[in-house]
Design an enzyme around this catalytic site. Sequence first.
Site, PDB file in Angstrom:
ATOM      1  N   CYS A 131       0.633  -1.086   0.140  1.00 30.27           N
ATOM      2  CA  CYS A 131      -0.190   0.132   0.248  1.00 30.27           C
ATOM      3  C   CYS A 131       0.917   1.032   0.068  1.00 30.27           C
ATOM      4  O   CYS A 131       1.929   1.548  -0.885  1.00 30.27           O
ATOM      5  CB  CYS A 131      -0.389   0.332   0.735  1.00 30.27           C
ATOM      6  SG  CYS A 131      -2.226   1.252   0.450  1.00 30.27           S
ATOM      7  N   ASP A 200      -3.509   1.372  10.036  1.00 28.48           N
ATOM      8  CA  ASP A 200      -4.640   2.924  10.220  1.00 28.48           C
ATOM      9  C   ASP A 200      -4.911   2.254  12.218  1.00 28.48           C
ATOM     10  O   ASP A 200      -5.707   3.317  11.949  1.00 28.48           O
ATOM     11  CB  ASP A 200      -5.451   2.165   9.229  1.00 28.48           C
ATOM     12  CG  ASP A 200      -5.249   2.076   7.478  1.00 28.48           C
ATOM     13  OD1 ASP A 200      -5.933   2.748   7.364  1.00 28.48           O
ATOM     14  OD2 ASP A 200      -4.440   1.152   7.404  1.00 28.48           O
TER      15      ASP A 200
HETATM   16  P1  RI2 Z   1       0.015   6.245   6.827  1.00 27.91           P
HETATM   17  C1  RI2 Z   1      -3.790   3.535   4.457  1.00 27.91           C
HETATM   18  O1  RI2 Z   1      -5.092   3.276   4.593  1.00 27.91           O
HETATM   19  C2  RI2 Z   1      -2.837   1.866   3.665  1.00 27.91           C
HETATM   20  O2  RI2 Z   1      -3.571   1.137   4.820  1.00 27.91           O
HETATM   21  C3  RI2 Z   1      -2.078   2.713   5.229  1.00 27.91           C
HETATM   22  O3  RI2 Z   1      -0.789   1.711   5.583  1.00 27.91           O
HETATM   23  C4  RI2 Z   1      -2.525   3.648   5.997  1.00 27.91           C
HETATM   24  O4  RI2 Z   1      -3.202   4.660   5.544  1.00 27.91           O
HETATM   25  C5  RI2 Z   1      -1.387   4.111   7.026  1.00 27.91           C
HETATM   26  O5  RI2 Z   1      -0.880   6.067   6.176  1.00 27.91           O
HETATM   27  P2  RI2 Z   1      -6.011   3.717   3.588  1.00 27.91           P
HETATM   28  O6  RI2 Z   1      -6.578   5.382   3.679  1.00 27.91           O
HETATM   29  O7  RI2 Z   1      -1.165   7.299   7.816  1.00 27.91           O
HETATM   30  O8  RI2 Z   1      -5.019   3.798   1.835  1.00 27.91           O
HETATM   31  O9  RI2 Z   1       1.566   5.564   7.492  1.00 27.91           O
HETATM   32  O10 RI2 Z   1      -7.368   2.208   2.918  1.00 27.91           O
HETATM   33  O11 RI2 Z   1       0.220   7.409   6.332  1.00 27.91           O
END
Ligand code: RI2
Length: 318
Positions: A131, A200
């Site tokens: 991701c 998350d």
């Molecule tokens: P940071 C994202 O979720 C991913 O799962 C990623 O690992 C997490 O948020 C944390 O992101 P999504 O919003 O706070 O893409 O480290 O569903 O940037």
Amino acid sequence: MTAPEPAAPVHETAEAIATMEIRGAATIAREAAAALATQARETEVDSPDAFRASVRVAARTLHETRPTAVSLPNALRYVLQRMEGRDVETLRRSVVDAADEFIDQLERARTDLGRVGANRLADGDTVMTHCHSTDALACIEAAVEQGKSISAVVKETRPRNQGHITAEQLRDAGVPVTLIVDSAARRYLDEVDHVVVGADSIAADGGVINKIGTSGLAVNARERGVPIMTAAQTIKLHPETLTGHTVEIEMRSETEVIADAARDDIGEITVENPAFDVTPPRYMDAIVTEHGQFPPESIVTLMRELFGEGAAEPWAEP
Ligand code: RI2
């Protein structure tokens, strides 16, 4: 007393979070705090009670967007708990100041955890990512800043391909990138030294809630003997799990998985699209935070220190 409607920019932020135009746990938290500050600036009421109610209504609107990333309620809680004053102007200032302070802390936490995560990486290492996580990237970028040569195998991360964002940002940081489809991950684990993912939410038992596919990757990494760390600043710690609550896993639209026309061609099928999964603590080597790194099983100590025994829901008050 009727609470005013949230300001238009709050609705816009909420919509952008729901549609993932604004995404990533830390970014969602930052934008939610900024939206509360905007609400405070734009609220025109005479009574302190009406002011408080309008900020809480804005917080509720933001809270209802996505259920899994706890950074969102943690951001709202931080700002609402610092909303203080006997008159509207003092209340307004307290909300704006709290939001600014929260956003500053986010930036600092990311830098601090980046240094901790970077210490786990050695010159010449190859990392695998899943991701797009600003916290995970902070670790890799800090390692590069320390002068280490790092390369990356980046999983594309279906269905929304956030791996493409990771690939672009790593390339911009001078990291050689190999992009792979998710199902190629196990094949490439023999060529990597570390797996680095974000989070998350982190549960009190050390379970890591992250983008769907993380748990399978972690099990494979353990089987291959590749260490896996999750980079998560402490706004990802889920205080409600201290009192036995579980973390809701967001189910997103089926159209993210398959377009309507392709689905019609296949015929009657069920399509499901969970956005996150839970990696049990035994498959995760370390949780890297701005307060240092922790074995997942001991994260509960830090959680208690920071949140006490539970969490208030100030946005739920009328
Ligand atoms: P940071 C994202 O979720 C991913 O799962 C990623 O690992 C997490 O948020 C944390 O992101 P999504 O919003 O706070 O893409 O480290 O569903 O940037």
